[in-house]
Design a protein around this motif. Structure first.
Motif, PDB file in Angstrom:
ATOM      1  N   GLY A  31       0.792  -1.321   0.122  1.00  0.00           N
ATOM      2  CA  GLY A  31      -0.137   0.214   0.059  1.00  0.00           C
ATOM      3  C   GLY A  31       0.783   1.325  -0.076  1.00  0.00           C
ATOM      4  O   GLY A  31       0.356   2.245  -0.461  1.00  0.00           O
ATOM      5  N   ARG A  32       1.934   1.016   0.622  1.00  0.00           N
ATOM      6  CA  ARG A  32       2.771   2.504   0.773  1.00  0.00           C
ATOM      7  C   ARG A  32       3.727   2.493  -0.576  1.00  0.00           C
ATOM      8  O   ARG A  32       4.352   1.942  -1.076  1.00  0.00           O
ATOM      9  CB  ARG A  32       3.756   2.060   1.765  1.00  0.00           C
ATOM     10  N   ARG A  33       3.357   3.725  -1.236  1.00  0.00           N
ATOM     11  CA  ARG A  33       4.074   4.104  -2.627  1.00  0.00           C
ATOM     12  C   ARG A  33       5.404   4.722  -2.497  1.00  0.00           C
ATOM     13  O   ARG A  33       5.097   5.919  -2.292  1.00  0.00           O
ATOM     14  CB  ARG A  33       2.893   4.907  -3.360  1.00  0.00           C
ATOM     15  N   VAL A  34       6.467   4.036  -2.504  1.00  0.00           N
ATOM     16  CA  VAL A  34       7.563   4.484  -2.416  1.00  0.00           C
ATOM     17  C   VAL A  34       8.548   4.443  -3.876  1.00  0.00           C
ATOM     18  O   VAL A  34       8.502   3.054  -4.053  1.00  0.00           O
ATOM     19  CB  VAL A  34       8.502   3.947  -1.138  1.00  0.00           C
TER      20      VAL A  34
ATOM     21  N   SER B  89      -7.655  -8.570  -8.875  1.00  0.00           N
ATOM     22  CA  SER B  89      -7.679  -7.766  -7.447  1.00  0.00           C
ATOM     23  C   SER B  89      -6.319  -8.353  -6.917  1.00  0.00           C
ATOM     24  O   SER B  89      -6.368  -9.509  -6.368  1.00  0.00           O
ATOM     25  CB  SER B  89      -8.884  -7.647  -6.828  1.00  0.00           C
ATOM     26  N   ALA B  90      -5.568  -7.515  -6.192  1.00  0.00           N
ATOM     27  CA  ALA B  90      -4.895  -7.803  -5.125  1.00  0.00           C
ATOM     28  C   ALA B  90      -5.502  -8.000  -3.972  1.00  0.00           C
ATOM     29  O   ALA B  90      -4.943  -8.820  -2.761  1.00  0.00           O
ATOM     30  CB  ALA B  90      -3.733  -6.839  -4.879  1.00  0.00           C
ATOM     31  N   GLY B  91      -6.670  -7.825  -3.637  1.00  0.00           N
ATOM     32  CA  GLY B  91      -7.405  -8.181  -2.547  1.00  0.00           C
ATOM     33  C   GLY B  91      -6.994  -7.111  -0.963  1.00  0.00           C
ATOM     34  O   GLY B  91      -7.247  -7.873  -0.153  1.00  0.00           O
ATOM     35  N   GLN B  92      -6.402  -6.333  -1.653  1.00  0.00           N
ATOM     36  CA  GLN B  92      -5.745  -5.268  -0.254  1.00  0.00           C
ATOM     37  C   GLN B  92      -6.438  -4.254  -0.117  1.00  0.00           C
ATOM     38  O   GLN B  92      -6.014  -3.310   0.962  1.00  0.00           O
ATOM     39  CB  GLN B  92      -4.311  -5.321  -0.418  1.00  0.00           C
ATOM     40  N   CYS B  93      -7.516  -3.585  -0.827  1.00  0.00           N
ATOM     41  CA  CYS B  93      -8.181  -2.191  -0.435  1.00  0.00           C
ATOM     42  C   CYS B  93      -9.781  -2.291  -1.097  1.00  0.00           C
ATOM     43  O   CYS B  93      -9.837  -3.036  -2.398  1.00  0.00           O
ATOM     44  CB  CYS B  93      -7.295  -1.091  -1.085  1.00  0.00           C
TER      45      CYS B  93
ATOM     46  N   PRO C 182     -11.425  -0.062  -3.020  1.00  0.00           N
ATOM     47  CA  PRO C 182     -11.801   0.270  -4.051  1.00  0.00           C
ATOM     48  C   PRO C 182     -11.559  -0.668  -5.239  1.00  0.00           C
ATOM     49  O   PRO C 182     -12.291  -0.963  -6.156  1.00  0.00           O
ATOM     50  CB  PRO C 182     -10.684   1.343  -4.531  1.00  0.00           C
ATOM     51  N   CYS C 183     -10.563  -1.664  -5.016  1.00  0.00           N
ATOM     52  CA  CYS C 183     -10.294  -2.703  -6.131  1.00  0.00           C
ATOM     53  C   CYS C 183     -11.248  -3.997  -5.652  1.00  0.00           C
ATOM     54  O   CYS C 183     -11.864  -4.325  -6.649  1.00  0.00           O
ATOM     55  CB  CYS C 183      -8.806  -3.281  -5.641  1.00  0.00           C
ATOM     56  N   VAL C 184     -11.484  -4.366  -4.337  1.00  0.00           N
ATOM     57  CA  VAL C 184     -12.343  -5.485  -4.066  1.00  0.00           C
ATOM     58  C   VAL C 184     -13.634  -5.140  -4.439  1.00  0.00           C
ATOM     59  O   VAL C 184     -14.255  -5.991  -5.226  1.00  0.00           O
ATOM     60  CB  VAL C 184     -12.096  -5.776  -2.708  1.00  0.00           C
ATOM     61  N   PHE C 185     -14.148  -3.996  -3.875  1.00  0.00           N
ATOM     62  CA  PHE C 185     -15.687  -3.704  -4.055  1.00  0.00           C
ATOM     63  C   PHE C 185     -15.892  -2.869  -5.047  1.00  0.00           C
ATOM     64  O   PHE C 185     -17.032  -2.988  -5.800  1.00  0.00           O
ATOM     65  CB  PHE C 185     -16.116  -3.245  -2.654  1.00  0.00           C
ATOM     66  N   GLY C 186     -14.940  -2.198  -5.619  1.00  0.00           N
ATOM     67  CA  GLY C 186     -15.337  -1.046  -6.653  1.00  0.00           C
ATOM     68  C   GLY C 186     -15.236  -1.911  -7.743  1.00  0.00           C
ATOM     69  O   GLY C 186     -16.260  -1.563  -8.464  1.00  0.00           O
ATOM     70  N   LEU C 187     -14.339  -2.675  -8.119  1.00  0.00           N
ATOM     71  CA  LEU C 187     -14.446  -3.312  -9.366  1.00  0.00           C
ATOM     72  C   LEU C 187     -15.389  -4.274  -9.783  1.00  0.00           C
ATOM     73  O   LEU C 187     -15.929  -4.351 -10.501  1.00  0.00           O
ATOM     74  CB  LEU C 187     -13.090  -4.029  -9.705  1.00  0.00           C
TER      75      LEU C 187
ATOM     76  N   GLY D  40      -7.282   3.534  -4.464  1.00  0.00           N
ATOM     77  CA  GLY D  40      -6.404   2.360  -4.306  1.00  0.00           C
ATOM     78  C   GLY D  40      -5.040   2.434  -3.712  1.00  0.00           C
ATOM     79  O   GLY D  40      -4.434   3.295  -3.662  1.00  0.00           O
ATOM     80  N   ALA D  41      -4.997   0.888  -3.234  1.00  0.00           N
ATOM     81  CA  ALA D  41      -3.464   0.829  -2.669  1.00  0.00           C
ATOM     82  C   ALA D  41      -2.324   0.609  -3.590  1.00  0.00           C
ATOM     83  O   ALA D  41      -1.232   0.787  -3.700  1.00  0.00           O
ATOM     84  CB  ALA D  41      -3.274  -0.364  -1.808  1.00  0.00           C
ATOM     85  N   CYS D  42      -2.789   0.366  -5.154  1.00  0.00           N
ATOM     86  CA  CYS D  42      -1.865   0.346  -6.280  1.00  0.00           C
ATOM     87  C   CYS D  42      -2.720   1.089  -7.496  1.00  0.00           C
ATOM     88  O   CYS D  42      -3.791   1.323  -7.184  1.00  0.00           O
ATOM     89  CB  CYS D  42      -1.551  -1.253  -6.580  1.00  0.00           C
ATOM     90  N   ALA D  43      -2.183   0.823  -8.464  1.00  0.00           N
ATOM     91  CA  ALA D  43      -2.589   1.258  -9.833  1.00  0.00           C
ATOM     92  C   ALA D  43      -3.765   0.663 -10.525  1.00  0.00           C
ATOM     93  O   ALA D  43      -4.358   1.134 -11.472  1.00  0.00           O
ATOM     94  CB  ALA D  43      -1.438   1.824 -10.995  1.00  0.00           C
TER      95      ALA D  43
END
Length: 404
Positions: free
Chosen positions: A177-180, A314-318, A320-325, A357-360
């Motif tokens: 989730g952390r974007r570095v 989905s990576a299943g970690q946020c 927007p990805c799990v429920f939004g898609l 989301g946690a990713c793109a």
């Protein structure tokens, strides 16, 4: 022209990346005959060259390579990472390079690693044939560096840069989730230069040609050539090397594409109603993917099929990805069946997902779906008015499990 596992390889103009592959895979000797020896360049050389030609990464982000190099610290760089996890289901260009021109990729990666003082080169690959080819290539050369080929999963999100770094360290192949930026905290949490396969092949070509000769073809703003994967409603699908800035219409005609809508950039890309008036350049063409839809299939039904697959990745970690898609898959299902509430809900959910989301992956998926609603406005009207457009869903858009 040649074939690689049913992938046709063609060139518009003079080949650079694909030079010599018409005779098959280039071993180290044939590679040197074709391209010549790799020059020994400094970090400053690479920075000047990439800046002079405006070279951008040839993955999805199209980030300027010179800016990525400039962001690295003066010392303490841990590794150069070659991202060969080409998880976009349509793309074939990177694994084609790894399979047919592995030494060009290795030259780009090892040359840069020496210039940066990085002791490790890591090559992440999820395709078995490509992995075997690059391992064979390593046995043909002695680079004086620690070079490792790592097998990675083939899931869509597993190709994201931070997911690749996680997998290389034995973790799950999902983006944290952390974007570095990898240039700050990459492999082993140390500064790392990471880019995709074609980028390193381009660096190898640029190092040999220099900025002036490299710029003798393509756009002034980003000269050189590019690899494009074309598929869908075309008579000659495959990988094409073209100058940058080539008209999309010329590529479509070259591949024998049917008239109709075109998807640029794959399943995180955007739809165009037709190919006229468009030139192919980054970031518009993104990962170098062109999909012709034709006019014989139901566009909204095709989009719904891909939306289902995107949701399954989905990576299943946020949320927007799990429920939004998942919600958008349901929205498009109802829209295809002519339910006005499906269209209204799709428009609403498309506005809620981006940037959260946690990713793109959620953002890219929404970009694909939003551009479909815009490009297929007449089809939306037909579905809402008549319950359909009168065309069957023929499966023109490839998804895993279907045919290439």
């Amino acid at each position: 022209m040649m074939l690689l596992q049913d992938t046709t390889v063609r060139v518009i103009g003079d080949p650079r990346l694909l030079s010599g592959v018409d005779q098959g895979r280039l071993d180290h000797q044939r590679h040197l005959w074709t391209h010549g020896a790799q020059p020994d360049l400094t970090r400053e050389d690479y920075l000047k060259l990439t800046d002079a030609v405006g070279l951008r990464g040839r993955g999805g982000a199209a980030f300027p390579v010179a800016l990525k190099l400039a962001d690295l610290p003066a010392r303490g760089i841990e590794a150069v990472v070659v991202n060969g996890s080409e998880s976009e289901p349509v793309s074939r260009k990177d694994r084609l390079l790894l399979t047919l021109a592995p030494h060009l990729v290795l030259d780009g990666a090892t040359g840069l690693a020496r210039a940066l003082g990085a002791p490790h080169v890591l090559i992440a690959v999820h395709d078995a044939e490509a992995a075997m080819s690059i391992r064979e290539a390593l046995m043909e050369r002695n680079d004086g560096l620690a070079i490792e080929v790592a097998d990675t999963p083939g899931r869509f999100v597993a190709g994201e840069a931070r997911a690749v770094l996680s997998a290389l360290e034995g973790g799950p192949a999902v983006p944290p989730g952390r974007r570095v930026l990898p240039t700050r905290q990459g492999h082993r949490r140390r500064p790392t230069f990471l880019s995709n396969v074609e980028t390193f092949a381009q660096l190898a070509v640029l190092a040999r040609l220099g900025a002036k000769r490299f710029s003798s073809t393509g756009l002034i703003s980003e000269p050189g050539t590019q690899l494009l994967t074309i598929d869908g409603a075309v008579r000659r699908p495959g990988v094409i090397e073209t100058p940058t800035g080539v008209p999309l219409e010329a590529v479509m005609q070259f591949a024998g594409a049917a008239a109709g809508p075109v998807l640029l950039g794959g399943y995180h890309g955007r739809w165009l109603p037709h190919s006229g008036g468009v030139v192919l350049k980054r970031p518009d063409v993104s990962a170098g993917i062109i999909l012709a839809l034709g006019t014989d299939t139901c566009p909204l039904g095709e989009v719904h099929r891909v939306a289902q697959w995107l949701a399954s990745q989905s990576a299943g970690q946020c949320g927007p990805c799990v429920f939004g898609l998942a919600a958008l898959v349901d929205d498009f299902d109802r829209l295809v069946k002519g339910d006005p509430a499906g269209w209204h809900d799709a428009e609403r959910h498309i506005g809620l997902v981006p940037g959260r989301g946690a990713c793109a992956h959620p953002d890219g998926s929404v970009r694909f779906l939003a551009s479909a609603l815009e490009a297929f406005g007449e089809d939306v009207r037909l579905h809402l008015a008549d319950g359909g457009c009168g065309r069957q869903v023929r499966g023109v858009l490839p998804v895993p499990g279907g045919s290439w």
